[in-house]
Design a protein around this motif. Sequence first.
Motif, PDB file in Angstrom:
ATOM      1  N   ILE A  81       0.837  -1.205   0.000  1.00  0.00           N
ATOM      2  CA  ILE A  81       0.000   0.000   0.000  1.00  0.00           C
ATOM      3  C   ILE A  81       0.869   1.251   0.000  1.00  0.00           C
ATOM      4  N   GLY A  82       1.951   1.245   0.776  1.00  0.00           N
ATOM      5  CA  GLY A  82       2.851   2.403   0.810  1.00  0.00           C
ATOM      6  C   GLY A  82       3.447   2.707  -0.555  1.00  0.00           C
ATOM      7  N   ILE A  83       3.834   1.658  -1.276  1.00  0.00           N
ATOM      8  CA  ILE A  83       4.379   1.855  -2.626  1.00  0.00           C
ATOM      9  C   ILE A  83       3.308   2.416  -3.551  1.00  0.00           C
ATOM     10  N   LYS A  84       2.122   1.848  -3.502  1.00  0.00           N
ATOM     11  CA  LYS A  84       1.036   2.323  -4.366  1.00  0.00           C
ATOM     12  C   LYS A  84       0.677   3.771  -4.043  1.00  0.00           C
ATOM     13  N   GLN A  85       0.643   4.117  -2.756  1.00  0.00           N
ATOM     14  CA  GLN A  85       0.371   5.505  -2.369  1.00  0.00           C
ATOM     15  C   GLN A  85       1.444   6.432  -2.917  1.00  0.00           C
ATOM     16  N   ALA A  86       2.711   6.026  -2.802  1.00  0.00           N
ATOM     17  CA  ALA A  86       3.812   6.869  -3.268  1.00  0.00           C
ATOM     18  C   ALA A  86       3.772   7.057  -4.782  1.00  0.00           C
ATOM     19  N   ILE A 127       9.605  -7.597  -4.189  1.00  0.00           N
ATOM     20  CA  ILE A 127       8.633  -6.596  -4.626  1.00  0.00           C
ATOM     21  C   ILE A 127       8.662  -6.517  -6.146  1.00  0.00           C
ATOM     22  N   ASN A 128       7.510  -6.727  -6.761  1.00  0.00           N
ATOM     23  CA  ASN A 128       7.363  -6.600  -8.210  1.00  0.00           C
ATOM     24  C   ASN A 128       6.349  -5.498  -8.502  1.00  0.00           C
ATOM     25  N   ILE A 129       6.759  -4.569  -9.330  1.00  0.00           N
ATOM     26  CA  ILE A 129       5.906  -3.425  -9.667  1.00  0.00           C
ATOM     27  C   ILE A 129       5.763  -3.355 -11.175  1.00  0.00           C
ATOM     28  N   ALA A 130       4.532  -3.347 -11.650  1.00  0.00           N
ATOM     29  CA  ALA A 130       4.256  -3.189 -13.077  1.00  0.00           C
ATOM     30  C   ALA A 130       4.080  -1.700 -13.348  1.00  0.00           C
ATOM     31  N   ILE A 138      11.763   3.637  -9.938  1.00  0.00           N
ATOM     32  CA  ILE A 138      11.003   2.739  -9.072  1.00  0.00           C
ATOM     33  C   ILE A 138      11.847   2.309  -7.876  1.00  0.00           C
ATOM     34  N   GLN A 139      13.122   1.968  -8.093  1.00  0.00           N
ATOM     35  CA  GLN A 139      13.987   1.533  -6.996  1.00  0.00           C
ATOM     36  C   GLN A 139      14.167   2.641  -5.962  1.00  0.00           C
ATOM     37  N   THR A 140      14.352   3.863  -6.409  1.00  0.00           N
ATOM     38  CA  THR A 140      14.487   5.002  -5.492  1.00  0.00           C
ATOM     39  C   THR A 140      13.213   5.178  -4.682  1.00  0.00           C
ATOM     40  N   LEU A 141      12.066   5.056  -5.346  1.00  0.00           N
ATOM     41  CA  LEU A 141      10.778   5.177  -4.668  1.00  0.00           C
ATOM     42  C   LEU A 141      10.628   4.072  -3.620  1.00  0.00           C
ATOM     43  N   VAL A 142      10.925   2.824  -3.991  1.00  0.00           N
ATOM     44  CA  VAL A 142      10.794   1.696  -3.052  1.00  0.00           C
ATOM     45  C   VAL A 142      11.718   1.893  -1.854  1.00  0.00           C
ATOM     46  N   ASP A 143      12.958   2.294  -2.090  1.00  0.00           N
ATOM     47  CA  ASP A 143      13.897   2.528  -0.990  1.00  0.00           C
ATOM     48  C   ASP A 143      13.359   3.592  -0.033  1.00  0.00           C
TER      49      ASP A 143
END
Length: 160
Positions: A81-86, A127-130, A138-143
């Motif tokens: 959810i945090g990734i999707k929100q970001a 973590i897999n993000i489409a 994406i990696q910077t966002l996930v970190d």
Amino acid sequence: MEKDEFIRVAQSRVKKVFTSHPDKARNTTHATAKIGEGLTCTFTQGEITTTMDMPEIMGGNNKGPSPGFHACAAVAGCVAIGIKQATALENIQCKSVDVALEMDFDDAAMFGLGENTAAPLDTRLTINIASNALPEVIQTLVDRVLEMDPFYLALRDAQS
């Protein structure tokens, strides 16, 4: 309104309130866990209640998922959810987020047996993000999300 736009507007509104009134960002969660006969546990936080239990092999009645199930759900769900929100907040196209969680335990430690702690011995997130965004974006966002994610941090960092 598109769903990502709805998320972005909601998150922006909350950030604006927290920026102008930092005291409103502080809160304390109040919750209760109650057990009567057996191991079936009712957990209540606000108006939401869930039931937990242990499998029969552990003396439970299997009337709900174990507390460990909920702990795993909290970590994986909070990260997803945090990734999707970001992504929504930063207007990064994201079709889906999948978080796989693996944890290694020494179950004997729950009974005081052996030399290990009952805490997870090792935890792995995949973590897999489409998304059409560049992998480094994406990696910077996930970190960044992982450094702000409450339940990931609760698992990772020692608590007092």
